[in-house]
Design a protein around this motif. Structure first.
Motif, PDB file in Angstrom:
ATOM      1  N   HIS A   7     -12.402  10.957 -13.063  1.00  0.00           N
ATOM      2  CA  HIS A   7     -13.161  11.101 -14.315  1.00  0.00           C
ATOM      3  C   HIS A   7     -14.342  10.132 -14.389  1.00  0.00           C
ATOM      4  N   VAL A   8     -14.188   8.927 -13.826  1.00  0.00           N
ATOM      5  CA  VAL A   8     -15.299   7.970 -13.878  1.00  0.00           C
ATOM      6  C   VAL A   8     -16.345   8.317 -12.810  1.00  0.00           C
ATOM      7  N   SER A  39      -4.073   7.643  -3.096  1.00  0.00           N
ATOM      8  CA  SER A  39      -3.093   8.691  -3.394  1.00  0.00           C
ATOM      9  C   SER A  39      -3.644  10.088  -3.090  1.00  0.00           C
ATOM     10  N   GLY A  80     -10.588   3.491  -5.780  1.00  0.00           N
ATOM     11  CA  GLY A  80      -9.373   3.639  -6.567  1.00  0.00           C
ATOM     12  C   GLY A  80      -9.704   4.553  -7.739  1.00  0.00           C
ATOM     13  N   LEU A  97       0.835  -1.202   0.000  1.00  0.00           N
ATOM     14  CA  LEU A  97       0.000   0.000   0.000  1.00  0.00           C
ATOM     15  C   LEU A  97       0.872   1.256   0.000  1.00  0.00           C
ATOM     16  N   ASP A 111      -9.483   7.093  -2.987  1.00  0.00           N
ATOM     17  CA  ASP A 111      -8.214   6.649  -3.560  1.00  0.00           C
ATOM     18  C   ASP A 111      -7.117   6.748  -2.511  1.00  0.00           C
ATOM     19  N   MET A 139      -9.195   0.826  -0.144  1.00  0.00           N
ATOM     20  CA  MET A 139     -10.415   0.048  -0.384  1.00  0.00           C
ATOM     21  C   MET A 139     -10.462  -1.256   0.413  1.00  0.00           C
ATOM     22  N   THR A 161       2.360   1.592  -3.499  1.00  0.00           N
ATOM     23  CA  THR A 161       1.354   2.005  -4.498  1.00  0.00           C
ATOM     24  C   THR A 161       1.037   3.488  -4.334  1.00  0.00           C
TER      25      THR A 161
HETATM   26  C1  LIG Z   1      -4.699   2.167 -12.787  1.00  0.00           C
HETATM   27  S1  LIG Z   1      -5.255   3.399 -11.698  1.00  0.00           S
HETATM   28  C2  LIG Z   1      -6.985   3.502 -12.109  1.00  0.00           C
HETATM   29  C3  LIG Z   1      -7.590   4.821 -11.737  1.00  0.00           C
HETATM   30  C4  LIG Z   1      -9.052   5.002 -12.106  1.00  0.00           C
HETATM   31  N1  LIG Z   1      -9.887   3.997 -11.466  1.00  0.00           N
HETATM   32  C5  LIG Z   1      -9.270   4.935 -13.597  1.00  0.00           C
HETATM   33  O1  LIG Z   1     -10.196   4.295 -14.029  1.00  0.00           O
HETATM   34  O2  LIG Z   1      -8.520   5.588 -14.333  1.00  0.00           O
HETATM   35  C6  LIG Z   1      -5.280   2.570 -10.133  1.00  0.00           C
HETATM   36  C7  LIG Z   1      -5.776   3.464  -9.014  1.00  0.00           C
HETATM   37  O3  LIG Z   1      -6.108   2.655  -7.895  1.00  0.00           O
HETATM   38  C8  LIG Z   1      -5.616   3.272  -6.723  1.00  0.00           C
HETATM   39  N2  LIG Z   1      -5.443   2.187  -5.733  1.00  0.00           N
HETATM   40  C9  LIG Z   1      -4.660   1.101  -5.836  1.00  0.00           C
HETATM   41  N3  LIG Z   1      -4.783   0.318  -4.743  1.00  0.00           N
HETATM   42  C10 LIG Z   1      -5.681   0.952  -3.938  1.00  0.00           C
HETATM   43  C11 LIG Z   1      -6.238   0.663  -2.658  1.00  0.00           C
HETATM   44  N4  LIG Z   1      -5.886  -0.446  -1.981  1.00  0.00           N
HETATM   45  N5  LIG Z   1      -7.131   1.519  -2.131  1.00  0.00           N
HETATM   46  C12 LIG Z   1      -7.500   2.650  -2.788  1.00  0.00           C
HETATM   47  N6  LIG Z   1      -6.996   2.992  -4.006  1.00  0.00           N
HETATM   48  C13 LIG Z   1      -6.109   2.150  -4.569  1.00  0.00           C
HETATM   49  C14 LIG Z   1      -4.340   3.965  -7.156  1.00  0.00           C
HETATM   50  O4  LIG Z   1      -3.936   4.968  -6.265  1.00  0.00           O
HETATM   51  C15 LIG Z   1      -4.753   4.476  -8.533  1.00  0.00           C
HETATM   52  O5  LIG Z   1      -5.347   5.742  -8.459  1.00  0.00           O
END
Ligand SMILES: C[S@@+](CC[C@H](N)C(=O)[O-])C[C@H]1O[C@@H](n2cnc3c(N)ncnc32)[C@H](O)[C@@H]1O
Length: 217
Positions: free
Chosen positions: A63-64, A81, A58, A7, A79, A102, A10
């Protein structure tokens, strides 16, 4: 509680890449016809089931989340980040975005009508994914819907496989295995869309979009 290394890694990777990732997304996302189709289907089934709060888990730059809102759903984003959440808030000041994980959501049991997790489960080490899906099952209301999208693996019986994602290591999964893990968490598959590998010019991976529903009781 001690935070797992994956975590921390990431979050650090997405914080660092937040601006270029957001710029990349803004050019690529509008071209992804299958993603838009499944987001529309998800919004329709959530509304048809009575609507209610929907979490974009996440959510990245939001945008979504904004699309779900435009489709009439009270959507919010979570998210890992803080940098991406800051960009999401700036781009969509009318919507709610929170920093969070999440796997440990600050949400009451059964409080969501829907969860969308678009390419956000991919950075979770395979052995930790059942915890994430258990959390999805906890916060979804009975009958609530989930749309989960991820890079897929062609071998239906194969293991999750690590690949060189541009931001931080990620895993692609056979869709049947994700459907099986969801089932164990009380979330049953309703429909799926899996694109052919040739549709992905970047890596040649199929992309899977699984629509599922929390069991009624
Ligand atoms: C590939 S990006 C996808 C972002 C967005 N969902 C999209 O459709 O463009 C992955 C996202 O998941 C988030 N993420 C990864 N693991 C996570 C977690 N355990 N809890 C919350 N967010 C997480 C990252 O910070 C990142 O913003």
């Amino acid at each position: 509680m001690i935070e797992p290394d994956f975590l921390r890694a990431t979050r650090a990777a997405y914080d660092l890449a937040a601006v270029p990732y957001t710029e990349f997304n803004s050019t690529v996302f509008p071209t992804l016809t299958f993603d838009h189709a499944m987001i529309a289907v998800f919004a329709d089934v959530v509304r048809a089931a009575g609507g209610g709060p929907v979490a974009d888990l996440g959510c990245g730059p939001g945008h979504v989340t904004a699309q779900l809102h435009d489709r009439g759903l009270p959507a919010f984003g979570v998210d890992l980040s803080p940098e991406l959440i800051a960009l999401a808030r700036r781009a969509h000041p009318e919507l709610r975005f929170e920093v969070g994980s999440m796997g440990a959501l600050d949400l009451a049991d059964g409080s969501l009508a829907g969860i969308l997790a678009r390419y956000s489960i991919i950075h979770t080490p395979p052995e930790r994914l059942p915890e994430i899906f258990a959390e999805f099952g906890r916060v979804l209301a009975p009958g609530g819907h989930l749309l989960v999208s991820f890079q897929a693996h062609e071998d239906p019986a194969g293991p999750a496989e690590m690949f060189d994602h541009k931001v931080t290591p990620a895993y692609r999964w056979p869709p049947d295995r994700i459907a099986g893990l969801l089932r164990e968490a009380g979330i049953a598959e309703v429909a799926r869309l899996v694109s052919a590998p040739e549709e992905d010019p970047q890596r040649g991976f199929p992309q899977a979009h699984l629509l599922a529903r929390r069991r009624a009781s």
